[in-house]
Every structure is written in structure tokens, then in C-alpha cells.
Design a protein around this motif. Structure first.
Motif, PDB file in Angstrom:
ATOM      1  N   MET A  55       0.807  -1.231   0.000  1.00 40.43           N
ATOM      2  CA  MET A  55       0.000   0.000   0.000  1.00 40.43           C
ATOM      3  C   MET A  55       0.832   1.268   0.000  1.00 40.43           C
ATOM      4  O   MET A  55       0.505   2.232   0.699  1.00 40.43           O
ATOM      5  CB  MET A  55      -0.943   0.025   1.215  1.00 40.43           C
ATOM      6  N   ARG A  58      -0.701   4.730  -0.381  1.00 40.42           N
ATOM      7  CA  ARG A  58      -1.631   5.238   0.632  1.00 40.42           C
ATOM      8  C   ARG A  58      -0.816   5.732   1.820  1.00 40.42           C
ATOM      9  O   ARG A  58       0.025   5.007   2.344  1.00 40.42           O
ATOM     10  CB  ARG A  58      -2.554   4.109   1.071  1.00 40.42           C
ATOM     11  N   ASP A  66      -7.261   3.010   8.833  1.00 38.76           N
ATOM     12  CA  ASP A  66      -7.998   1.852   8.301  1.00 38.76           C
ATOM     13  C   ASP A  66      -7.941   0.673   9.263  1.00 38.76           C
ATOM     14  O   ASP A  66      -8.904  -0.050   9.438  1.00 38.76           O
ATOM     15  CB  ASP A  66      -7.376   1.387   6.969  1.00 38.76           C
TER      16      ASP A  66
ATOM     17  N   ARG B  24     -13.266  -5.734   3.874  1.00 35.28           N
ATOM     18  CA  ARG B  24     -13.517  -4.797   2.773  1.00 35.28           C
ATOM     19  C   ARG B  24     -14.680  -5.267   1.914  1.00 35.28           C
ATOM     20  O   ARG B  24     -15.546  -4.478   1.532  1.00 35.28           O
ATOM     21  CB  ARG B  24     -12.252  -4.611   1.909  1.00 35.28           C
ATOM     22  N   MET B  30     -12.013   0.221   5.148  1.00 35.04           N
ATOM     23  CA  MET B  30     -11.360   0.793   3.966  1.00 35.04           C
ATOM     24  C   MET B  30     -12.349   1.009   2.828  1.00 35.04           C
ATOM     25  O   MET B  30     -12.035   0.739   1.656  1.00 35.04           O
ATOM     26  CB  MET B  30     -10.242  -0.136   3.460  1.00 35.04           C
ATOM     27  N   ASP B  32     -13.320   3.470   1.218  1.00 36.82           N
ATOM     28  CA  ASP B  32     -12.985   4.408   0.147  1.00 36.82           C
ATOM     29  C   ASP B  32     -11.951   3.836  -0.814  1.00 36.82           C
ATOM     30  O   ASP B  32     -11.549   4.489  -1.763  1.00 36.82           O
ATOM     31  CB  ASP B  32     -12.480   5.727   0.743  1.00 36.82           C
ATOM     32  N   ARG B  33     -11.504   2.610  -0.553  1.00 39.53           N
ATOM     33  CA  ARG B  33     -10.537   1.971  -1.445  1.00 39.53           C
ATOM     34  C   ARG B  33     -11.233   1.027  -2.405  1.00 39.53           C
ATOM     35  O   ARG B  33     -12.192   0.360  -2.039  1.00 39.53           O
ATOM     36  CB  ARG B  33      -9.522   1.148  -0.633  1.00 39.53           C
ATOM     37  N   ARG B  34     -10.693   0.925  -3.622  1.00 37.96           N
ATOM     38  CA  ARG B  34     -11.205  -0.051  -4.572  1.00 37.96           C
ATOM     39  C   ARG B  34     -10.994  -1.451  -4.017  1.00 37.96           C
ATOM     40  O   ARG B  34      -9.932  -1.741  -3.468  1.00 37.96           O
ATOM     41  CB  ARG B  34     -10.437   0.042  -5.886  1.00 37.96           C
ATOM     42  N   GLU B  37      -8.062  -3.109  -5.471  1.00 40.73           N
ATOM     43  CA  GLU B  37      -6.806  -2.555  -4.963  1.00 40.73           C
ATOM     44  C   GLU B  37      -6.421  -3.230  -3.636  1.00 40.73           C
ATOM     45  O   GLU B  37      -5.284  -3.655  -3.441  1.00 40.73           O
ATOM     46  CB  GLU B  37      -6.981  -1.037  -4.778  1.00 40.73           C
ATOM     47  N   VAL B  38      -7.398  -3.315  -2.732  1.00 36.62           N
ATOM     48  CA  VAL B  38      -7.143  -3.978  -1.448  1.00 36.62           C
ATOM     49  C   VAL B  38      -6.704  -5.416  -1.686  1.00 36.62           C
ATOM     50  O   VAL B  38      -5.744  -5.907  -1.088  1.00 36.62           O
ATOM     51  CB  VAL B  38      -8.414  -3.950  -0.553  1.00 36.62           C
ATOM     52  N   GLN B  41      -3.074  -5.606  -3.034  1.00 30.12           N
ATOM     53  CA  GLN B  41      -2.051  -5.291  -2.040  1.00 30.12           C
ATOM     54  C   GLN B  41      -1.821  -6.445  -1.063  1.00 30.12           C
ATOM     55  O   GLN B  41      -0.710  -6.683  -0.619  1.00 30.12           O
ATOM     56  CB  GLN B  41      -2.444  -4.043  -1.240  1.00 30.12           C
ATOM     57  N   THR B 104     -15.803   0.059  -6.634  1.00 34.00           N
ATOM     58  CA  THR B 104     -15.669   1.230  -5.763  1.00 34.00           C
ATOM     59  C   THR B 104     -16.802   1.329  -4.748  1.00 34.00           C
ATOM     60  O   THR B 104     -16.845   2.273  -3.961  1.00 34.00           O
ATOM     61  CB  THR B 104     -15.657   2.522  -6.605  1.00 34.00           C
TER      62      THR B 104
END
Lengths: 157, 137
Positions: A55, A58, A66, B24, B30, B32-34, B37-38, B41, B104
Motif C-alpha cells: 500500500m 496510501r 484503516d 472490505r 477501507m 474508500d478503497r477499490r 486494490e485492497v 495489495q 468502488t
């Protein structure tokens, strides 16, 4: 003094309930694991971010926000279930005489102080020097892992 | 403490990374994160954790194969593992195809949230059964 505190906890309704129900202690240890999953998982991901491994796009302070809530839920779960196991353990092993138990408590105290001071500070800002970030990440992982290993070792010594 | 016990400790803490993706998917963290994307990562660390888990788990089983086989909690644990795997596979092969529509979304569609919830419940039962196993040997 500490000895009588141990006895008091064991004799209380709380300790008695855990000790005398068939699955009480086992259930407490299951919830201890649920708590560890959230707590150590959260600290692990935060440490990976501090080390710049995940990340990266971010901000650190954002990742910290988070993870903070659920990590805290995990911490509370470990403290509640862990102290239930402490109050509900029988005479064997005698925790008061157990080396690993006191080591676990010392490490836990250190981990808690660290978690709400240095760890909290370094994860709340985005301009901490990389060396401090790395130090914080490694210390966080070592302390919490140490608490777990010492706790697990109680049963073996 | 034996090597076996260290394996057990690793076993017990491995799920800590995957649960953040499940949260998520449930729209609980989280937001607001795609979602993609989560997933991206955490993916490598999840996969690494599972490989570690199967290696240590295999060793633990090997050491007490006969005891384990006849233990009811061991069987529950295996069923939980299979179902958790099936759930992840279904999500990856089927549900994820429509990710463009909800990547999203703060609160993803019902089937995505259910995949996250199922994952948490199944892994929790795997942990619980594994722990209870140790009390019934």
C-alpha cells in the motif's frame, strides 16, 4: 500480595465459571485466537506498510486509521479471553510459579505501552524518518510475537 | 517448546491478513478503497500465509495422523477448510467477473458481502475446531 490476588480471581464467580464448565477454558482459548488473528494481523499489515512493502500509494496515517478499529477490537478480545483463562486456570500449572507466565506479562506490559505511545505516534504521521519506521515495525512484530510465544510456552514448563 | 508447537503458533495467526480483505468485501473497512486494490495489495501475503499454513499443517497432521483422523474436531476442521477453499474459488471464478460494477462500492452487492462473511465464519470455525482438537487428544 500478588498471590492473594491470584487466589481471589480463581475463587471469584468468573474464575469458577470458566474452570467448572466443561468447555469454558477451551472456549476462552478459541476467543483468544480470534483476538490474536485481528490484533496480530492488523499489526502485521501496519508493519508491512511502515517497511514500505504494501500500500505504498496510501499515506501511513491513512493505513493506520484503516486498521486501528479492528486491531483494537482484537486487542480487547485477547485481554478479556486471556484474563478469563488466567482466572479460570486450575492449580496445574501454577501460574504464580510459572516463569513463562511472568515473562508473558512483562512483554504484554511493554507491548501495550509501546502500542499506545511510540507505535501510535509513528503510525499517525507521514513524515517519520524511514529508520524510525523500520525500528517501530520490527519492534511491534517482535513484542507481540514474544507475548504469544511466552504465553504458548506456559503449557510446556 | 518443540518445532511442532511453533508450527501450531504459526497456524493460529496466519488468517490475520486475509480477514482484512473479507472486511472490505463486507463494506466494513477501507470503504474508500477499490476492492481490487485492497485485494492486489494483500494478495501475495495471503498466498504466502496459506502456503505456510499448508506446510506446517501437513507436518502437524503427519506427526499425529492416526489420532487426528479419528478426532471429530479434525474432521470439522477439514470440512471448514474445503468449504473456505470452495468459497474463495467461487468468488474468484464467478463473483469477481462483475467487479467492474462494484469495485468502488462502499457497500458491495449482496453476493460479494456474503462471500466475505462466509470466509470469516469458515476460517473462524477452522481456527476454533483446530484449537478444540488439542483439548480432545
Amino acid at each position: 500480595m500478588a498471590r492473594s490476588f491470584f487466589t481471589w480471581a480463581q475463587m471469584s464467580w468468573w474464575g469458577t465459571t470458566v474452570r467448572e464448565s466443561t468447555m469454558g477454558f477451551a472456549i476462552a482459548s478459541v476467543f483468544l485466537l480470534f483476538g490474536i488473528v485481528l490484533l496480530v494481523g492488523g499489526v502485521f499489515l501496519m508493519s508491512l506498510r511502515l517497511l514500505g512493502l504494501i500500500m505504498r500509494d496510501r499515506p501511513i496515517s491513512r493505513v493506520a486509521r484503516d486498521l486501528r478499529g479492528w486491531t483494537l477490537v482484537g486487542l480487547v478480545m485477547t485481554l478479556v479471553s486471556g484474563s478469563s483463562m488466567w482466572a479460570g486456570h486450575g492449580i496445574m500449572p501454577d501460574l504464580y510459579e510459572s516463569g513463562p507466565f511472568w515473562l508473558e506479562m512483562e512483554l504484554l506490559l511493554a507491548a501495550l505501552v509501546f502500542h499506545f505511545t511510540l507505535y501510535r505516534r509513528v503510525t499517525s504521521r507521514d513524515d517519520a524518518p524511514p529508520l524510525l519506521r523500520g525500528f517501530t515495525a520490527v519492534l511491534a512484530l517482535s513484542l507481540w510475537f514474544g507475548v504469544g510465544v511466552a504465553g504458548r510456552a506456559i503449557g510446556f514448563f | 517448546m518443540t518445532l511442532l508447537e511453533i508450527c501450531q503458533a504459526i497456524q493460529d495467526t496466519r488468517i490475520g491478513t486475509a480477514i482484512w480483505f473479507d472486511l472490505r468485501a463486507l463494506g466494513l473497512n477501507m470503504v474508500d478503497r477499490r476492492i481490487s486494490e485492497v485485494y492486489r495489495q494483500i494478495d501475495a501475503w495471503m498466498t504466502g500465509g496459506f502456503v505456510l499454513m499448508f506446510v506446517t499443517g501437513g507436518l502437524l497432521f503427519w506427526a499425529r495422523a492416526a489420532d487426528s483422523y479419528s478426532n471429530v474436531y479434525f474432521r470439522i476442521k477439514l470440512v471448514g477448510l474445503v468449504l473456505a477453499g470452495a468459497n474463495a474459488m467461487y468468488f474468484n471464478l464467478k463473483t469477481k467477473r462483475g467487479i467492474g460494477g462494484w469495485d468502488t462500492a462502499g457497500r458491495p452487492p449482496f453476493n460479494v458481502r456474503m462471500a466475505g462473511l462466509a470466509s470469516i465464519v469458515l476460517w473462524a470455525s477452522v481456527i476454533a475446531a483446530g484449537r478444540l482438537m488439542a483439548y480432545t487428544f
